[in-house]
Design a protein around this motif. Structure first.
Motif, mmCIF file in Angstrom:
data_model
loop_
_atom_site.group_PDB
_atom_site.id
_atom_site.type_symbol
_atom_site.label_atom_id
_atom_site.label_comp_id
_atom_site.label_asym_id
_atom_site.label_seq_id
_atom_site.Cartn_x
_atom_site.Cartn_y
_atom_site.Cartn_z
ATOM 1 N N CYS A 1 15.007 8.190 -3.818
ATOM 2 C CA CYS A 1 13.823 7.405 -4.125
ATOM 3 C C CYS A 1 12.586 8.271 -3.948
ATOM 4 N N THR A 2 11.460 7.742 -4.365
ATOM 5 C CA THR A 2 10.170 8.388 -4.115
ATOM 6 C C THR A 2 9.307 7.410 -3.339
ATOM 7 N N ILE A 3 8.756 7.854 -2.222
ATOM 8 C CA ILE A 3 7.833 7.054 -1.429
ATOM 9 C C ILE A 3 6.421 7.528 -1.757
ATOM 10 N N VAL A 4 5.579 6.580 -2.170
ATOM 11 C CA VAL A 4 4.217 6.903 -2.584
ATOM 12 C C VAL A 4 3.240 6.328 -1.566
ATOM 13 N N THR A 5 2.508 7.206 -0.894
ATOM 14 C CA THR A 5 1.484 6.785 0.057
ATOM 15 C C THR A 5 0.116 7.179 -0.496
ATOM 16 N N GLU A 6 -0.918 6.829 0.227
ATOM 17 C CA GLU A 6 -2.254 7.245 -0.193
ATOM 18 C C GLU A 6 -2.403 8.761 -0.134
ATOM 19 N N ARG A 7 -1.612 9.404 0.711
ATOM 20 C CA ARG A 7 -1.752 10.838 0.926
ATOM 21 C C ARG A 7 -0.925 11.671 -0.034
ATOM 22 N N ASP A 8 0.310 11.184 -0.384
ATOM 23 C CA ASP A 8 1.210 12.067 -1.130
ATOM 24 C C ASP A 8 2.357 11.268 -1.740
ATOM 25 N N ARG A 9 3.187 11.968 -2.497
ATOM 26 C CA ARG A 9 4.438 11.424 -3.036
ATOM 27 C C ARG A 9 5.590 12.168 -2.374
ATOM 28 N N TYR A 10 6.580 11.434 -1.904
ATOM 29 C CA TYR A 10 7.695 12.030 -1.170
ATOM 30 C C TYR A 10 9.009 11.748 -1.902
ATOM 31 N N PRO A 11 9.549 12.721 -2.624
ATOM 32 C CA PRO A 11 10.877 12.542 -3.223
ATOM 33 C C PRO A 11 11.946 12.719 -2.140
ATOM 34 N N LEU A 12 12.716 11.679 -1.901
ATOM 35 C CA LEU A 12 13.644 11.682 -0.777
ATOM 36 C C LEU A 12 15.086 11.563 -1.238
ATOM 37 N N ALA A 13 15.959 12.317 -0.585
ATOM 38 C CA ALA A 13 17.402 12.178 -0.731
ATOM 39 C C ALA A 13 17.937 11.708 0.614
ATOM 40 N N ILE A 14 18.400 10.462 0.657
ATOM 41 C CA ILE A 14 18.840 9.852 1.914
ATOM 42 C C ILE A 14 20.362 9.866 1.940
ATOM 43 N N PRO A 15 20.984 10.594 2.862
ATOM 44 C CA PRO A 15 22.447 10.749 2.863
ATOM 45 C C PRO A 15 23.175 9.594 3.547
ATOM 46 N N ALA A 16 22.802 8.369 3.207
ATOM 47 C CA ALA A 16 23.456 7.179 3.774
ATOM 48 C C ALA A 16 23.404 6.081 2.720
ATOM 49 N N PRO A 17 24.465 5.281 2.592
ATOM 50 C CA PRO A 17 24.520 4.286 1.523
ATOM 51 C C PRO A 17 23.659 3.057 1.814
ATOM 52 N N GLY A 18 23.304 2.354 0.731
ATOM 53 C CA GLY A 18 22.568 1.100 0.862
ATOM 54 C C GLY A 18 21.113 1.249 0.471
ATOM 55 N N VAL A 19 20.649 0.407 -0.462
ATOM 56 C CA VAL A 19 19.257 0.509 -0.909
ATOM 57 C C VAL A 19 18.279 0.143 0.204
ATOM 58 N N SER B 1 0.819 -1.210 0.000
ATOM 59 C CA SER B 1 0.000 0.000 0.000
ATOM 60 C C SER B 1 0.855 1.263 0.000
ATOM 61 N N VAL B 2 2.096 1.165 0.471
ATOM 62 C CA VAL B 2 3.067 2.250 0.364
ATOM 63 C C VAL B 2 4.244 1.725 -0.457
ATOM 64 N N ARG B 3 4.545 2.419 -1.559
ATOM 65 C CA ARG B 3 5.501 1.877 -2.525
ATOM 66 C C ARG B 3 6.769 2.737 -2.608
ATOM 67 N N ILE B 4 7.862 2.040 -2.903
ATOM 68 C CA ILE B 4 9.139 2.686 -3.179
ATOM 69 C C ILE B 4 9.313 2.725 -4.686
ATOM 70 N N GLU B 5 9.454 3.931 -5.248
ATOM 71 C CA GLU B 5 9.612 4.089 -6.694
ATOM 72 C C GLU B 5 10.848 4.932 -6.989
ATOM 73 N N ASP B 6 11.284 4.878 -8.265
ATOM 74 C CA ASP B 6 12.397 5.717 -8.737
ATOM 75 C C ASP B 6 13.643 5.534 -7.871
ATOM 76 N N LEU B 7 13.934 4.307 -7.485
ATOM 77 C CA LEU B 7 15.059 4.040 -6.591
ATOM 78 C C LEU B 7 16.377 4.225 -7.344
ATOM 79 N N GLU B 8 17.248 5.046 -6.785
ATOM 80 C CA GLU B 8 18.545 5.330 -7.399
ATOM 81 C C GLU B 8 19.643 5.160 -6.354
#
Length: 459
Positions: free
Chosen positions: A263-281, A247-254
């Motif tokens: 990555c982009t986290i897609v919930t029922e409420r919104d889309r969250y484009p995230l930049a995570i400053p730590a290594p590892g998918v 129900s909550v998806r991980i998209e555009d994983l780089e």
């Protein structure tokens, strides 16, 4: 701890009070050596010690009183004593009562891996809006979790409590005090198999986290974990991951290598484009779980994205550290299991500019997974193109070393302990090289090896 009287403490733990009912306590300690003035002392019993032997020391150093399963020979008139059946249980019971004094949202976390990383990530997000209490370090057991709850103050508006386990009933025991509004399981894997018969047993033990959810509570699960998908808690449940059924998806994983993840986290409420400053998918999986909890607690899109971007790892938890001469140290030395080591080896393989050196120690508490687990790590080093493997410990010698050689790792050396590897490590660690440090904490204390490299006078 907010001011609490000895009468309140006694009632909370159903004990028998000797001394004044009006003594006010503002701190709790289990360590007689460092106890603050006016604190309440909790003497604990272990296999090789009994804290009751140090009650007088604690009181002499300023403790206002203590729990005790047996009264000391000398009962002082100026101190308070509460007689209980079990001092550790009394600590938990006091924490349960104390938690009830706070009407704030609490998130409880468990899982075979990623608990501390998730705790740091979520607490950082929540702190954009709320004054947030979080478990210090990795104090997530029968003592640490109650002490964390007892450090709540009137200023706190939310809390993130990490809970670990090595036995059935432990998560339930802690949950009875925490009573979370959100319960999160990060993943189930072959960790602590020496204490459990199978992954399915680990799953059952982890699932105890749902038993103490408050009414209207939320379960948040890694939906890409096959075992977790067999759980169907009797509460609202959100599953997160890359697979389409979540129900909550991980998209555009780089994967940006040592620089982190987008990555982009897609919930029922919104889309969250995230930049995570730590290594590892795997950080994207943890971020998805954190976004759900943060949404539940009312944070905005801006607060969530900014909170993720400001993430800083806890000590010895996948920290990328720059050393003189362009050397890079990937310090994930706190603990290890086959899945996490293989993931770190993949991260090391992305280092550019010099050779990749994996310094890997024994993994403990694997039970039946010990031999295949160490072998899998050796194979991963060869398959990832790691140029040098410095393996430490008897399990690594028996299983990891031959597997790495079989997989074509160009240089494989073995050492009996952490001290023995130091000379070769600094000789091999040339400018531009990358080093990974990882082993089970109670085997190798590779955090001390990280300290050694940090302080080494590289020319």
């Amino acid at each position: 701890m907010t001011p609490t009287t000895t009468a309140q403490i006694c009632e909370a733990v159903q004990g028998v009070l000797f001394g004044s009912e009006e003594t006010v306590i503002t701190d709790i300690s289990t360590d007689s050596r460092t106890i603050p003035e006016g604190a309440w002392f909790v003497p604990l019993r272990g296999e090789r010690f009994d804290g009751h032997d140090y009650i007088d020391m604690a009181l002499d150093r300023g403790a206002a009183g203590c729990f005790c399963a047996k009264l000391p020979r000398r009962v002082r008139d100026d101190k308070a004593y509460i007689l209980v059946e079990d001092t550790k249980a009394a600590l938990r019971d006091l924490a349960a009562w104390y938690r009830g004094q706070f009407d704030i949202p609490i998130v409880q976390i468990t899982g075979s891996m990623g608990k501390t990383t998730y705790k740091e990530l979520l607490a950082g997000i929540l702190s954009r809006r709320y004054h947030t209490l979080k478990t210090p370090g990795n104090l997530n057991g029968d003592i640490g979790a109650p002490l964390t709850l007892l450090s709540l103050t009137a200023e706190h508006q939310a809390a993130v409590i990490e809970t670990g386990m090595d036995a059935f009933g432990q998560i339930r025991y802690l949950g009875q005090a925490i009573r979370p509004d959100v319960a999160v399981i990060t993943i189930v894997d072959d960790v602590h198999l020496s204490h459990f018969g199978s992954r399915e047993d680990i799953l059952r033990a982890k699932a105890e986290i749902f038993e103490n959810l408050r009414p209207g509570g939320l379960a948040v699960l890694n939906g890409d974990d096959e075992l977790l998908n067999t759980l169907h808690p009797d509460c609202e449940t959100v599953r997160c991951g890359r697979s389409p059924g979540n129900s909550v998806r991980i998209e555009d994983l780089e994967d940006l290598g040592l620089e982190g993840v987008r990555c982009t986290i897609v919930t029922e409420r919104d889309r969250y484009p995230l930049a995570i400053p730590a290594p590892g998918v795997h950080m994207a999986e943890l971020a998805a779980l954190a976004v759900v909890a943060a949404e539940r607690l009312g944070l905005t899109k801006e607060e969530i994205t900014e909170g993720v971007a400001s993430y800083a790892p806890a000590d010895n938890r996948l920290r990328v550290e720059r050393l003189p001469g362009g050397r890079v140290m990937i310090n994930d030395s706190y603990n290890a299991n086959p899945r996490s080591v293989c993931a770190d080896v993949k991260i090391l393989s992305q280092h550019k500019g010099g050779k990749r050196i994996a310094v890997l120690g024994d993994m403990t508490e694997l039970g039946a997974a010990e031999a295949p687990g160490h072998r899998a790590v050796g194979l991963a080093c060869g398959e990832a193109g790691i140029e040098v493997l410095l393996a430490v410990g008897p399990r690594s010698k028996e299983h990891m070393v031959p597997a790495a050689r079989e997989a074509g790792c160009p240089e494989v050396r073995w050492y009996p302990d952490r001290e023995a590897v130091k000379e070769d490590l600094v000789a091999l660690f040339a400018p531009g090289d990358g080093v990974l440090l990882k082993a089970s904490h109670f085997f190798g204390r590779f955090d001390l090896l990280a300290d050694y490299l940090r302080e080494y006078p590289f020319s």
